[in-house]
Design a protein around this motif. Structure first.
Motif, PDB file in Angstrom:
ATOM      1  N   ASP A  69       0.830  -1.205   0.000  1.00 42.41           N
ATOM      2  CA  ASP A  69       0.000   0.000   0.000  1.00 42.41           C
ATOM      3  C   ASP A  69       0.861   1.251   0.000  1.00 42.41           C
ATOM      4  O   ASP A  69       1.826   1.367   0.756  1.00 42.41           O
ATOM      5  CB  ASP A  69      -0.928   0.011   1.213  1.00 42.41           C
ATOM      6  CG  ASP A  69      -2.029  -1.022   1.107  1.00 42.41           C
ATOM      7  OD1 ASP A  69      -2.250  -1.562   0.007  1.00 42.41           O
ATOM      8  OD2 ASP A  69      -2.680  -1.291   2.127  1.00 42.41           O
ATOM      9  N   GLY A  70       0.530   2.172  -0.909  1.00 42.82           N
ATOM     10  CA  GLY A  70       1.277   3.421  -1.024  1.00 42.82           C
ATOM     11  C   GLY A  70       2.437   3.354  -1.997  1.00 42.82           C
ATOM     12  O   GLY A  70       3.120   4.353  -2.212  1.00 42.82           O
ATOM     13  N   THR A  71       2.640   2.194  -2.622  1.00 45.13           N
ATOM     14  CA  THR A  71       3.741   2.090  -3.582  1.00 45.13           C
ATOM     15  C   THR A  71       3.306   2.662  -4.932  1.00 45.13           C
ATOM     16  O   THR A  71       2.128   2.824  -5.209  1.00 45.13           O
ATOM     17  CB  THR A  71       4.204   0.627  -3.762  1.00 45.13           C
ATOM     18  OG1 THR A  71       3.114  -0.155  -4.242  1.00 45.13           O
ATOM     19  CG2 THR A  71       4.734   0.058  -2.451  1.00 45.13           C
ATOM     20  N   PRO A  84       3.849  11.321 -15.323  1.00 45.06           N
ATOM     21  CA  PRO A  84       5.199  10.824 -15.031  1.00 45.06           C
ATOM     22  C   PRO A  84       5.165   9.734 -13.961  1.00 45.06           C
ATOM     23  O   PRO A  84       4.269   9.707 -13.113  1.00 45.06           O
ATOM     24  CB  PRO A  84       5.940  12.064 -14.501  1.00 45.06           C
ATOM     25  CG  PRO A  84       5.103  13.228 -14.866  1.00 45.06           C
ATOM     26  CD  PRO A  84       3.704  12.745 -15.044  1.00 45.06           C
ATOM     27  N   ARG A  85       6.163   8.864 -14.025  1.00 44.99           N
ATOM     28  CA  ARG A  85       6.269   7.789 -13.025  1.00 44.99           C
ATOM     29  C   ARG A  85       6.278   8.395 -11.622  1.00 44.99           C
ATOM     30  O   ARG A  85       6.925   9.396 -11.369  1.00 44.99           O
ATOM     31  CB  ARG A  85       7.538   6.985 -13.264  1.00 44.99           C
ATOM     32  CG  ARG A  85       7.690   5.859 -12.253  1.00 44.99           C
ATOM     33  CD  ARG A  85       8.629   4.785 -12.757  1.00 44.99           C
ATOM     34  NE  ARG A  85       8.913   3.800 -11.742  1.00 44.99           N
ATOM     35  CZ  ARG A  85       8.041   2.868 -11.342  1.00 44.99           C
ATOM     36  NH1 ARG A  85       6.858   2.806 -11.873  1.00 44.99           N
ATOM     37  NH2 ARG A  85       8.377   1.993 -10.409  1.00 44.99           N
ATOM     38  N   GLY A  86       5.546   7.781 -10.737  1.00 49.58           N
ATOM     39  CA  GLY A  86       5.465   8.256  -9.356  1.00 49.58           C
ATOM     40  C   GLY A  86       4.233   9.100  -9.097  1.00 49.58           C
ATOM     41  O   GLY A  86       3.947   9.434  -7.955  1.00 49.58           O
ATOM     42  N   GLY A 110      -1.323  12.280  -7.670  1.00 46.70           N
ATOM     43  CA  GLY A 110      -0.886  13.535  -7.085  1.00 46.70           C
ATOM     44  C   GLY A 110       0.479  13.445  -6.451  1.00 46.70           C
ATOM     45  O   GLY A 110       1.025  12.376  -6.243  1.00 46.70           O
ATOM     46  N   GLU A 111       1.013  14.617  -6.168  1.00 52.74           N
ATOM     47  CA  GLU A 111       2.346  14.722  -5.577  1.00 52.74           C
ATOM     48  C   GLU A 111       2.351  14.351  -4.097  1.00 52.74           C
ATOM     49  O   GLU A 111       3.301  13.776  -3.603  1.00 52.74           O
ATOM     50  CB  GLU A 111       2.876  16.160  -5.737  1.00 52.74           C
ATOM     51  CG  GLU A 111       3.047  16.597  -7.182  1.00 52.74           C
ATOM     52  CD  GLU A 111       4.131  15.828  -7.886  1.00 52.74           C
ATOM     53  OE1 GLU A 111       5.187  15.582  -7.279  1.00 52.74           O
ATOM     54  OE2 GLU A 111       3.922  15.465  -9.055  1.00 52.74           O
ATOM     55  N   VAL A 112       1.292  14.716  -3.390  1.00 51.51           N
ATOM     56  CA  VAL A 112       1.214  14.477  -1.944  1.00 51.51           C
ATOM     57  C   VAL A 112       0.210  13.348  -1.705  1.00 51.51           C
ATOM     58  O   VAL A 112      -0.991  13.542  -1.902  1.00 51.51           O
ATOM     59  CB  VAL A 112       0.782  15.753  -1.193  1.00 51.51           C
ATOM     60  CG1 VAL A 112       0.749  15.513   0.305  1.00 51.51           C
ATOM     61  CG2 VAL A 112       1.699  16.915  -1.540  1.00 51.51           C
ATOM     62  N   PRO A 113       0.678  12.170  -1.296  1.00 55.49           N
ATOM     63  CA  PRO A 113      -0.231  11.039  -1.141  1.00 55.49           C
ATOM     64  C   PRO A 113      -1.437  11.306  -0.232  1.00 55.49           C
ATOM     65  O   PRO A 113      -2.524  10.815  -0.502  1.00 55.49           O
ATOM     66  CB  PRO A 113       0.666   9.943  -0.555  1.00 55.49           C
ATOM     67  CG  PRO A 113       2.031  10.281  -1.055  1.00 55.49           C
ATOM     68  CD  PRO A 113       2.070  11.792  -1.062  1.00 55.49           C
TER      69      PRO A 113
END
Length: 134
Positions: A69-71, A84-86, A110-113
């Motif tokens: 989870d969160g990967t 983009p990846r990530g 998004g940038e901030v999970p």
């Protein structure tokens, strides 16, 4: 040009210059169709209770019950908008009766999970997605 021998057959390969002068538009990737807008929508009330719980955990930053989870989610299926990846992260939505993680996932962008721009729900292990209505 050099003839190419294949057994008793001799062929001459000719490459037309026009093949190499493809218009610029044909060489550039086509503008991405906004896949997010084309996806079906699922409302908060329509989500299974386990998906709503997973979403609340995402906003809280965890703790998550599964190591994965969160990967980063790679979007190899290309069903979500290209980013983009990530940009995407995946989270398990438990499936009652399943002996493993099951097929249900929440993928958030998004940038901030903890502050996702958008989230997508799949109940068939990435074969299809529905955008979670804000």
């Amino acid at each position: 040009m050099q003839p190419v021998a294949r057994g008793a057959l001799v062929a001459t390969v000719t490459i037309s210059a026009s093949v190499w002068s493809v218009p610029a538009l044909a060489r550039e990737p086509l503008p991405a169709v906004e896949a997010e807008a084309a996806l079906p929508v699922v409302t908060w009330a329509e989500l299974p209770s386990q998906a709503r719980k997973t979403y609340r955990l995402i906003l809280a930053g965890g703790p998550f019950p599964y190591e994965k989870d969160g990967t980063v989610f790679g979007n190899r299926e290309r069903l979500l908008p290209r980013k983009p990846r990530g940009h995407y992260r995946e989270y398990t939505v438990p499936t009652p009766g399943s002996r493993d993680r099951g097929a249900r996932r929440m993928v958030c962008a998004g940038e901030v999970p903890k502050e996702p721009e958008a989230c997508f729900y799949t109940e068939d292990h990435y074969a299809s997605f529905r955008r979670v209505a804000p």
